[in-house]
Motif scaffolding. Structure first.
Motif, PDB file in Angstrom:
ATOM      1  N   ILE A  18       0.702  -1.142   0.027  1.00 25.25           N
ATOM      2  CA  ILE A  18       0.071  -0.048   0.058  1.00 25.25           C
ATOM      3  C   ILE A  18       1.017   1.277   0.051  1.00 25.25           C
ATOM      4  N   ARG A  19       1.938   1.273   0.811  1.00 23.46           N
ATOM      5  CA  ARG A  19       2.748   2.324   0.562  1.00 23.46           C
ATOM      6  C   ARG A  19       3.434   2.761  -0.600  1.00 23.46           C
ATOM      7  N   GLN A  20       3.862   1.612  -1.033  1.00 25.11           N
ATOM      8  CA  GLN A  20       4.509   1.889  -2.454  1.00 25.11           C
ATOM      9  C   GLN A  20       3.363   2.333  -3.646  1.00 25.11           C
ATOM     10  N   GLY A  21       1.960   2.014  -3.390  1.00 21.96           N
ATOM     11  CA  GLY A  21       1.047   2.285  -4.016  1.00 21.96           C
ATOM     12  C   GLY A  21       0.638   3.931  -4.248  1.00 21.96           C
ATOM     13  N   GLY A  30      -6.483  12.092  -0.893  1.00 23.98           N
ATOM     14  CA  GLY A  30      -7.939  12.243  -0.582  1.00 23.98           C
ATOM     15  C   GLY A  30      -8.779  10.843  -1.118  1.00 23.98           C
ATOM     16  N   SER A  31      -8.054   9.923  -1.622  1.00 28.23           N
ATOM     17  CA  SER A  31      -8.837   8.640  -1.954  1.00 28.23           C
ATOM     18  C   SER A  31      -9.230   7.767  -0.883  1.00 28.23           C
ATOM     19  N   GLN A  32     -10.061   7.182  -0.829  1.00 30.34           N
ATOM     20  CA  GLN A  32     -10.485   6.188   0.254  1.00 30.34           C
ATOM     21  C   GLN A  32      -9.907   4.801  -0.175  1.00 30.34           C
ATOM     22  N   LEU A  33      -9.135   4.248   1.345  1.00 27.65           N
ATOM     23  CA  LEU A  33      -8.772   2.942   0.972  1.00 27.65           C
ATOM     24  C   LEU A  33      -9.629   1.937   1.500  1.00 27.65           C
ATOM     25  N   ARG A  34     -10.473   1.144   0.948  1.00 20.51           N
ATOM     26  CA  ARG A  34     -11.613   0.318   1.342  1.00 20.51           C
ATOM     27  C   ARG A  34     -10.805  -0.987   1.835  1.00 20.51           C
ATOM     28  N   GLN A  35     -11.102  -1.545   2.963  1.00 21.10           N
ATOM     29  CA  GLN A  35     -10.215  -2.754   3.546  1.00 21.10           C
ATOM     30  C   GLN A  35     -10.900  -4.050   2.614  1.00 21.10           C
ATOM     31  N   ASP A  36     -12.284  -4.035   2.234  1.00 17.31           N
ATOM     32  CA  ASP A  36     -12.636  -5.174   1.567  1.00 17.31           C
ATOM     33  C   ASP A  36     -11.961  -5.196   0.274  1.00 17.31           C
ATOM     34  N   ALA A  37     -11.895  -4.066  -0.422  1.00 18.56           N
ATOM     35  CA  ALA A  37     -10.986  -4.093  -1.814  1.00 18.56           C
ATOM     36  C   ALA A  37      -9.711  -4.427  -1.715  1.00 18.56           C
ATOM     37  N   LEU A  38      -9.101  -3.771  -0.916  1.00 19.35           N
ATOM     38  CA  LEU A  38      -7.605  -4.059  -0.676  1.00 19.35           C
ATOM     39  C   LEU A  38      -7.356  -5.677  -0.359  1.00 19.35           C
ATOM     40  N   ALA A  39      -8.346  -6.133   0.611  1.00 24.90           N
ATOM     41  CA  ALA A  39      -8.064  -7.728   1.068  1.00 24.90           C
ATOM     42  C   ALA A  39      -8.290  -8.602  -0.254  1.00 24.90           C
ATOM     43  N   GLU A  40      -9.368  -7.983  -1.148  1.00 22.52           N
ATOM     44  CA  GLU A  40      -9.604  -8.899  -2.238  1.00 22.52           C
ATOM     45  C   GLU A  40      -8.392  -8.753  -3.277  1.00 22.52           C
ATOM     46  N   ALA A  41      -7.756  -7.339  -3.319  1.00 24.37           N
ATOM     47  CA  ALA A  41      -6.808  -7.190  -4.480  1.00 24.37           C
ATOM     48  C   ALA A  41      -5.446  -8.133  -3.877  1.00 24.37           C
ATOM     49  N   TYR A  42      -5.226  -8.088  -2.612  1.00 24.97           N
ATOM     50  CA  TYR A  42      -3.972  -8.775  -2.241  1.00 24.97           C
ATOM     51  C   TYR A  42      -4.139 -10.220  -1.710  1.00 24.97           C
ATOM     52  N   GLY A  43      -5.536 -10.728  -1.852  1.00 26.68           N
ATOM     53  CA  GLY A  43      -5.737 -12.241  -1.577  1.00 26.68           C
ATOM     54  C   GLY A  43      -5.427 -12.639  -0.255  1.00 26.68           C
ATOM     55  N   SER A  45      -7.053 -11.617   4.150  1.00 26.52           N
ATOM     56  CA  SER A  45      -8.447 -11.153   5.096  1.00 26.52           C
ATOM     57  C   SER A  45      -8.166  -9.982   5.277  1.00 26.52           C
ATOM     58  N   ARG A  46      -9.328  -9.225   6.016  1.00 29.08           N
ATOM     59  CA  ARG A  46      -9.291  -7.954   6.306  1.00 29.08           C
ATOM     60  C   ARG A  46      -8.267  -7.556   7.604  1.00 29.08           C
ATOM     61  N   ILE A  47      -8.318  -8.477   8.138  1.00 32.03           N
ATOM     62  CA  ILE A  47      -7.154  -8.468   9.737  1.00 32.03           C
ATOM     63  C   ILE A  47      -5.659  -7.889   9.186  1.00 32.03           C
ATOM     64  N   PRO A  48      -5.117  -8.530   8.407  1.00 32.18           N
ATOM     65  CA  PRO A  48      -3.802  -7.692   8.158  1.00 32.18           C
ATOM     66  C   PRO A  48      -3.700  -6.302   7.487  1.00 32.18           C
ATOM     67  N   VAL A  49      -5.030  -6.214   6.556  1.00 28.33           N
ATOM     68  CA  VAL A  49      -5.167  -4.886   5.948  1.00 28.33           C
ATOM     69  C   VAL A  49      -5.500  -3.788   6.982  1.00 28.33           C
ATOM     70  N   ARG A  50      -6.187  -4.255   7.919  1.00 28.34           N
ATOM     71  CA  ARG A  50      -6.616  -3.347   9.109  1.00 28.34           C
ATOM     72  C   ARG A  50      -5.253  -2.834   9.733  1.00 28.34           C
ATOM     73  N   GLU A  51      -4.549  -3.990  10.097  1.00 31.75           N
ATOM     74  CA  GLU A  51      -3.264  -3.785  10.882  1.00 31.75           C
ATOM     75  C   GLU A  51      -2.366  -2.675   9.818  1.00 31.75           C
ATOM     76  N   ALA A  52      -2.338  -2.976   8.714  1.00 33.58           N
ATOM     77  CA  ALA A  52      -1.551  -2.258   7.586  1.00 33.58           C
ATOM     78  C   ALA A  52      -1.795  -0.854   7.685  1.00 33.58           C
ATOM     79  N   LEU A  53      -3.229  -0.527   7.567  1.00 30.44           N
ATOM     80  CA  LEU A  53      -3.673   0.637   7.539  1.00 30.44           C
ATOM     81  C   LEU A  53      -3.329   1.530   8.726  1.00 30.44           C
ATOM     82  N   PHE A  54      -3.457   0.979   9.941  1.00 30.38           N
ATOM     83  CA  PHE A  54      -3.012   1.597  11.157  1.00 30.38           C
ATOM     84  C   PHE A  54      -1.714   1.905  11.258  1.00 30.38           C
TER      85      PHE A  54
END
Length: 226
Positions: A18-21, A30-43, A45-54
């Motif tokens: 995500i950082r490199q993106g 200003g763009s929204q980073l949706r957890q479900d979309a990121l989880a699907e894009a990276y294959g 669950s939402r848990i590591p995505v949530r941790e990454a966003l924090f």
């Protein structure tokens, strides 16, 4: 060429993606980073995505907004002034502590990073700019006996990576950065430490001024016509 340590956890790997993106402009300010979309894009669950966003919020690249979730942070004049003024205070101090201790192998490493920077420039590899810039600066400071200052500067360089990538996307700024990095390494190699520290402070101030000019240009372009 030195490389970044590999992430030890799944969330660490997602942070890096995500950082490199964000740095590459794949996720604009200003763009929204949706957890479900990121989880699907990276294959994952939402848990590591949530941790990454924090984690990215802690780095200043993302804001967690109530009722909206994670949003890519806007360019901030206040943050640029804060980060680069701190860098201008701390980095010359680190350099003066480290440079007298740099050995032949350290200069070989610095030359390799500088060479990788030139290669990335020739290839237009924007994603590498900020990372290589941070690597080169920290390689200059690696022999300092000021661990707390080095820790703070590591964090400041991480925060400023996004801004540095933006600034170095300008060919003129990139060409100047290449010259200044080379000159700074050579000053340390020739043991002109006070001159190198003064030069470094000017280098950091120039980057800050470039960034403020870029943001002013963006704001002027975005302003509604009168």
């Amino acid at each position: 060429m030195p490389t970044s340590p590999k992430p030890r956890t799944l969330s660490g790997a997602i942070v890096e993606k995500i950082r490199q993106g964000i740095l590459a402009g794949q996720y604009p300010a200003g763009s929204q980073l949706r957890q479900d979309a990121l989880a699907e894009a990276y294959g994952v669950s939402r848990i590591p995505v949530r941790e990454a966003l924090f984690q990215l919020e802690a780095e200043g690249l993302v804001r967690i907004v109530p009722q909206k979730g994670a949003v890519v942070s806007e360019l901030s004049v206040a943050e640029i002034n804060d980060v680069f003024e701190l860098r201008a205070l701390l980095e010359p101090r680190l350099l003066l502590s480290s440079a007298p201790q740099l050995d032949q192998q350290d200069f070989i490493t610095l030359d390799k990073i500088h060479g990788a920077f030139m290669t990335a420039t020739a290839n237009g590899d924007v994603q590498q700019y900020g990372q290589l810039n941070a690597q080169l600066h920290m390689a200059l400071y690696r022999r300092s006996n000021l661990p707390k200052s080095r820790q703070i500067v590591t964090s400041l360089l991480q925060t400023s990576e996004r801004y540095t990538t933006l600034q170095l996307s300008n060919p003129e700024a990139m060409s100047r950065a290449m010259r200044e990095h080379r000159d700074m390494i050579n000053l340390c190699r020739s043991r002109e430490f006070d001159k190198a520290a003064h030069f470094l402070r000017g280098h950091i101030e120039t980057v800050r001024e470039d960034l403020l000019t870029v943001i002013d240009r963006y704001e002027t372009a975005a302003a509604p016509a009168q």
